[in-house]
Enzyme design. Structure first.
Site, mmCIF file in Angstrom:
data_model
loop_
_atom_site.group_PDB
_atom_site.id
_atom_site.type_symbol
_atom_site.label_atom_id
_atom_site.label_comp_id
_atom_site.label_asym_id
_atom_site.label_seq_id
_atom_site.Cartn_x
_atom_site.Cartn_y
_atom_site.Cartn_z
ATOM 1 N N LEU A 290 7.546 3.975 1.218
ATOM 2 C CA LEU A 290 7.102 3.157 0.096
ATOM 3 C C LEU A 290 7.886 3.446 -1.188
ATOM 4 O O LEU A 290 8.116 4.591 -1.546
ATOM 5 C CB LEU A 290 5.612 3.444 -0.161
ATOM 6 C CG LEU A 290 4.999 2.714 -1.359
ATOM 7 C CD1 LEU A 290 4.968 1.224 -1.124
ATOM 8 C CD2 LEU A 290 3.604 3.247 -1.638
ATOM 9 N N ARG B 164 -4.862 -7.227 -1.161
ATOM 10 C CA ARG B 164 -5.277 -6.155 -2.063
ATOM 11 C C ARG B 164 -4.311 -6.032 -3.236
ATOM 12 O O ARG B 164 -3.098 -6.121 -3.057
ATOM 13 C CB ARG B 164 -5.298 -4.827 -1.303
ATOM 14 C CG ARG B 164 -5.609 -3.637 -2.182
ATOM 15 C CD ARG B 164 -5.736 -2.367 -1.377
ATOM 16 N NE ARG B 164 -4.478 -1.867 -0.856
ATOM 17 C CZ ARG B 164 -3.579 -1.187 -1.562
ATOM 18 N NH1 ARG B 164 -3.762 -0.961 -2.851
ATOM 19 N NH2 ARG B 164 -2.477 -0.737 -1.001
ATOM 20 N N HIS C 268 1.923 -2.289 4.958
ATOM 21 C CA HIS C 268 1.520 -1.261 4.005
ATOM 22 C C HIS C 268 0.040 -0.931 4.037
ATOM 23 O O HIS C 268 -0.343 0.223 3.876
ATOM 24 C CB HIS C 268 1.905 -1.714 2.598
ATOM 25 C CG HIS C 268 1.565 -0.730 1.530
ATOM 26 N ND1 HIS C 268 2.009 0.572 1.571
ATOM 27 C CD2 HIS C 268 0.823 -0.832 0.405
ATOM 28 C CE1 HIS C 268 1.562 1.219 0.494
ATOM 29 N NE2 HIS C 268 0.825 0.397 -0.215
ATOM 30 N N ARG D 61 1.359 -8.628 -4.331
ATOM 31 C CA ARG D 61 2.225 -8.184 -3.237
ATOM 32 C C ARG D 61 2.520 -9.269 -2.214
ATOM 33 O O ARG D 61 3.641 -9.369 -1.726
ATOM 34 C CB ARG D 61 1.570 -6.992 -2.549
ATOM 35 C CG ARG D 61 1.578 -5.794 -3.456
ATOM 36 C CD ARG D 61 0.845 -4.632 -2.874
ATOM 37 N NE ARG D 61 1.011 -3.488 -3.775
ATOM 38 C CZ ARG D 61 0.428 -2.323 -3.608
ATOM 39 N NH1 ARG D 61 -0.369 -2.129 -2.574
ATOM 40 N NH2 ARG D 61 0.642 -1.349 -4.458
ATOM 41 N N HIS E 31 3.980 -4.676 2.011
ATOM 42 C CA HIS E 31 4.421 -4.281 0.665
ATOM 43 C C HIS E 31 5.833 -4.798 0.456
ATOM 44 O O HIS E 31 6.681 -4.671 1.344
ATOM 45 C CB HIS E 31 4.394 -2.755 0.525
ATOM 46 C CG HIS E 31 4.446 -2.293 -0.899
ATOM 47 N ND1 HIS E 31 5.591 -2.360 -1.655
ATOM 48 C CD2 HIS E 31 3.493 -1.782 -1.711
ATOM 49 C CE1 HIS E 31 5.320 -1.892 -2.880
ATOM 50 N NE2 HIS E 31 4.052 -1.537 -2.925
ATOM 51 N N PHE F 205 0.341 -3.205 -13.316
ATOM 52 C CA PHE F 205 0.559 -3.313 -11.880
ATOM 53 C C PHE F 205 0.463 -4.781 -11.515
ATOM 54 O O PHE F 205 -0.053 -5.587 -12.286
ATOM 55 C CB PHE F 205 -0.512 -2.507 -11.126
ATOM 56 C CG PHE F 205 0.032 -1.333 -10.361
ATOM 57 C CD1 PHE F 205 0.820 -0.392 -10.979
ATOM 58 C CD2 PHE F 205 -0.255 -1.167 -9.011
ATOM 59 C CE1 PHE F 205 1.310 0.707 -10.264
ATOM 60 C CE2 PHE F 205 0.227 -0.088 -8.293
ATOM 61 C CZ PHE F 205 1.014 0.850 -8.920
ATOM 62 N N GLN G 117 -1.512 -6.232 4.779
ATOM 63 C CA GLN G 117 -0.637 -6.301 3.611
ATOM 64 C C GLN G 117 0.766 -5.799 3.918
ATOM 65 O O GLN G 117 0.949 -4.714 4.469
ATOM 66 C CB GLN G 117 -1.216 -5.466 2.473
ATOM 67 C CG GLN G 117 -0.334 -5.515 1.226
ATOM 68 C CD GLN G 117 -1.098 -5.077 -0.016
ATOM 69 O OE1 GLN G 117 -1.282 -3.886 -0.245
ATOM 70 N NE2 GLN G 117 -1.554 -6.027 -0.798
ATOM 71 N N GLU H 45 4.954 0.045 -6.445
ATOM 72 C CA GLU H 45 4.915 -1.103 -7.343
ATOM 73 C C GLU H 45 5.089 -0.643 -8.796
ATOM 74 O O GLU H 45 5.539 -1.395 -9.658
ATOM 75 C CB GLU H 45 3.543 -1.756 -7.172
ATOM 76 C CG GLU H 45 3.376 -3.086 -7.818
ATOM 77 C CD GLU H 45 2.134 -3.786 -7.252
ATOM 78 O OE1 GLU H 45 2.052 -3.949 -6.014
ATOM 79 O OE2 GLU H 45 1.257 -4.127 -8.033
#
Lengths: 567, 254
Positions: free
Chosen positions: A246, A380, A345, A280, A236, A121, A234, A249
């Protein structure tokens, strides 16, 4: 009607349900209050996975992952704003949390050797993200709900919490509007755990469920708790163009690549080492810049190309993503690239809580996305929010169990008074005539937030944005509803949500204006550099006499010294 | 482009239908159309919503006489006739109001569950059957220190059933549920089957027994509407057939 519990949990997502099980393990009398059925909580939508250094998959150089590696990646990803003691706790407990879920029945995806599978990730040095295909939240939430329902833990579904009740500076319960009947209930508890999720819907382009209106942080702020680091929102990088649903990722973790209009793999220019798997904030800014400089597609998007992964891998690892692209964009990722753009996000900020979930208001605890225990800092990492929910859902419950041992329930009077004032307030709202409709005002607010407090921020624009928020707050006092009924009045709920959202919008705005630096997700074009000398600190926002005040508190540093973030 | 919506609340002698001219937008879903109705015409319209991305299972309703998720169903595709689902007819999807499928989208509450208001139904009985089958993973061996090992192929088989979002579309589409309200129904049975096929429970398996009652596995008449309407591709009918076969075999051997 007044209900009495040892522990009252507001929110029925992963954090709330994990806490409810722990409270039940301790033999305490607990209950969950949620504005939706727990299975409809936004946790259910989490796709990609849950980070834990199980070490089931070795790193590139054959080494094994460890909680320390996880902690380092998390702190670096946070742009050094995360509290390192909290991060250590998260990363040490993460493997246990994943295994606990497995023991409870969650069907994790597996490696050929039968162990829990882990994938790469963004921002992570190891393949650390455990997953259940691309339906990790769904699988985990259903597992926890199965146990909650099996143990007959009381769940007050479709109850909208209208206020936290305090007595002598302590939170002793709440009032809640039962949607179906329109009746206001009182809840008296020795401790209240807020686990109500994020506030993404203050922005217009958001991956969040429509219910993510930040009711919990707004309630906590009004009751005397503080909000922390609210400016860190955040975005995304990959949300589906059109609906902003979404696209995990994990799609890039599996090898998907981003391409601009010229077919160029532009991430090579922005993050030469991590490329498409940079964190991100980095990827979202890069996409935004490509679009701004005319290399995006008309309408403002780029392509996420998965075609080279082949049909077999796409259908096995990313079946949900494929379905979403087909249903909502008419694109089959096996045949065509997926149009994506950045969208709000996650809320890194939230109710200021310490490492045990305790807030500035005794008796009130907070965990999960509504809280800011500060494990995510300024940005994050993907896979860290799911693990936060179950780790801190359990740990904060443990602290509560310890704290309530010596406590007794307060008497009913303050709750009775709160029920009365809530009823008066609702009647007042329903009596109003004329004025604007709630829906239009909400659109003005969400557009304002995205336009003025989006991926790139700047003083003048933010000043205008804050003025606009203040103006809307004024307007909201005159809003009227056509629907005057008490029973099942969704317009009323939307109005109550909007009032809270406007408070949070202001908190985001004030935090963002005051933070004259760029860090993690907070990118100021007028202050493009990180400024550790002046801003390596947490922003706090409190409400005194209906006025918002900004203050700061130090970050808990540790073994990881702040350095420049290079990916 | 119009929406024809079922309206009912306590005190009304009979339900009525409101027709609303939609302002078209690209790829508009039925859920978005309902929000438009609520925001532009009548803010008292009641319907449930949450994720708007077909993962939470909140917004199942009867759309053009087929139970489906409003957030996943596009208005234009319906009008073009692209979203026809051939399901076996049953009384609850019979004609209620005249409508023009080329012009209008007909939205009604899920059948087989009591209507509370407009498109909101009482899911109580649905979750009562869910609890009845006791959907909790309780292996008989003690938990190991780490994870129980699972064959990836078995995970794949299990996923077919863990994908259920408990939206109740299958419950609403089942002709047997319509005739026999005490039938546990396809969702609860598919959920129970998920625990039966979980290979981590190695002990003698009694899972299927929990629905070995007249209103359990045996009540299914194999219409298969459940398989056809499931928005997540879960096949309850297939599960029920396999469970019935397994139980029959067991009984024969005994």
């Amino acid at each position: 009607m007044i209900h009495h519990y040892d522990v009252l949990i507001i929110g029925g997502g992963l954090t709330g349900l994990r806490a409810a099980l722990r409270v039940s393990d301790a033999g305490l009398n607990g209950a969950v209050v949620s504005k939706v059925h727990p299975l409809r909580s936004h946790s259910v939508a989490a796709q990609g996975g849950m980070n834990a250094s199980l070490g089931n998959v070795k790193g590139e150089d054959g080494t094994k992952d460890s909680w320390k590696n996880h902690a380092y990646d998390t702190v670096k990803g946070s742009d050094y704003l995360a509290d390192q003691d909290a991060v250590e706790r998260l990363c040490r407990e993460a493997p246990t949390a994943v295994i606990e879920l497995e023991h409870m029945g969650t069907v994790w995806s597996r490696l050929a050797d039968g162990k829990i599978a882990q994938r790469p990730f963004g921002g992570a040095g190891f393949p650390r993200t455990c997953y259940a295909a691309d339906r990790t939240g769904h699988n985990a939430l259903h597992t926890l709900y199965e146990h909650v329902s099996g143990r007959q833990i009381p769940v007050y579904e479709e109850f909208f919490v209208t206020s936290l009740v305090t007595k002598d500076g302590r939170c002793i319960g709440c009032t809640a509007l039962e949607l179906m009947t329109g009746q206001v209930h009182g809840f008296l508890a020795k401790a209240v755990l807020m686990a109500s999720g994020g506030f993404g819907r203050i922005f217009n382009k958001s991956t969040n469920a429509l219910i993510n209106t930040g009711d919990g942080p707004a309630l906590a702020l009004r009751a005397g708790a503080l909000l922390k680091d609210m400016e860190f929102v955040q975005f995304h990088p990959t949300t589906l163009y059109g609906t902003n649903i979404l696209i995990t990722e994990g799609a890039r973790g599996e090898g998907g690549i981003l391409l601009n209009q010229n077919g160029e793999r532009f991430m090579e220019r922005y993050a030469p080492n991590s490329v498409d798997l940079a964190p991100r904030d980095v990827v979202a800014r890069s996409i935004e810049q490509e679009i701004a400089e005319g290399r995006g597609y008309d309408g403002g998007y780029v392509h996420l190309d998965l075609r080279h992964l082949g049909a077999a891998r796409i259908t096995e690892r990313l079946p949900g993503i494929r379905q979403i692209a087909i249903d909502f964009a008419g694109v089959d990722p096996i045949q065509d690239p997926v149009p994506v753009q950045p969208g709000q996000h996650y809320s890194m900020g939230g109710i200021d809580a310490d490492i045990n979930g305790a807030t500035a208001l005794p008796g009130l605890y907070a965990a999960g996305e509504c809280a800011c225990i500060s494990v995510h800092g300024a940005n994050r990492l993907g896979g860290n929010s799911l693990v936060e929910t179950v780790v801190f859902g359990r740990l904060v419950a443990e602290k509560i169990i310890e704290d309530v041992e010596e406590m007794t329930l307060a008497n009913d009077e303050p709750v009775k008074a709160a029920i009365k004032s809530t009823n008066d307030r609702i009647e007042g709202i329903l009596r109003r005539e004329g004025g604007e409709l709630v829906f239009g005002i909400k659109d003005v607010m969400t557009n304002n937030m995205s336009n003025k407090f989006g991926i790139f921020r700047e003083k003048q624009k933010m000043r205008e944005g804050l003025d606009e928020i203040k103006k809307i707050q004024e307007q909201v006092g005159h809003v009227s509803l056509q629907n005057k009924e008490r029973k099942l009045n969704q317009a009323l709920i939307r109005f109550l949500e909007l009032e809270g959202m406007l408070l949070l919008a202001e908190a985001v705005a004030r935090g963002a204006l005051a933070r004259e630096e760029s860090r993690g997700s907070h990118k100021r074009t007028d202050y493009p550099e990180r400024d550790d000398l002046n801003f390596l600190k947490h922003t706090l926002v409190g409400l005194r006499d209906d006025t918002m005040h900004v203050s700061y508190k130090p970050v808990t540093l540790g073994v990881f010294e702040p350095r420049e973030r290079v990916y | 482009m119009k929406l024809k919506v079922y309206r009912y609340h306590e005190g009304m002698a009979a339900p009525r239908y409101d027709t609303f001219q939609l302002v078209p937008s690209p790829a508009m879903t039925v859920l978005e159309a309902l929000f438009q109705f609520q925001e532009k015409l009548d803010d008292s319209l009641a319907f449930r919503y949450s994720c708007r991305g077909a993962v939470c299972g909140t917004c199942a309703m009867l759309i053009n006489k087929v139970p489906r998720l409003a957030c996943r169903t596009q208005v234009e595709s319906l009008l073009k006739g692209n979203l026809k689902v051939a399901i076996a007819p049953y009384p609850a999807i019979g004609e209620t109001v005249p409508w023009d499928p080329e012009e209008e989208v007909l939205v009604e509450p899920l059948p087989h569950l009591p209507v509370i208001r407009d498109l909101i139904v009482d899911m109580g009985i649905f979750f009562q059957y869910y609890r009845f089958i006791a959907p909790v993973f309780r292996p008989s061996d003690p938990d190991p220190e780490k994870e129980r090992i699972m064959d990836p192929a078995a995970v794949k088989k299990l996923e077919t059933y863990t994908n259920c979002v408990l939206c109740a579309a299958c419950h609403a589409a089942c002709p047997v549920v319509g005739q026999n309200p005490e039938y546990l129904g396809p969702a609860a049975l598919a959920k129970l089957y998920r625990f039966h096929v979980d290979p981590r429970d190695v002990e003698e398996d009694s899972t299927l027994k929990r629905a070995d009652i007249p209103n359990g596995w045996w009540a299914c008449d194999l219409y298969g509407n459940c398989n056809r309407v499931c928005p997540k591709g879960v096949p309850p009918r297939t599960a029920i057939e396999k469970a019935v076969a397994a139980l029959n075999k067991e009984k024969k051997e005994a």
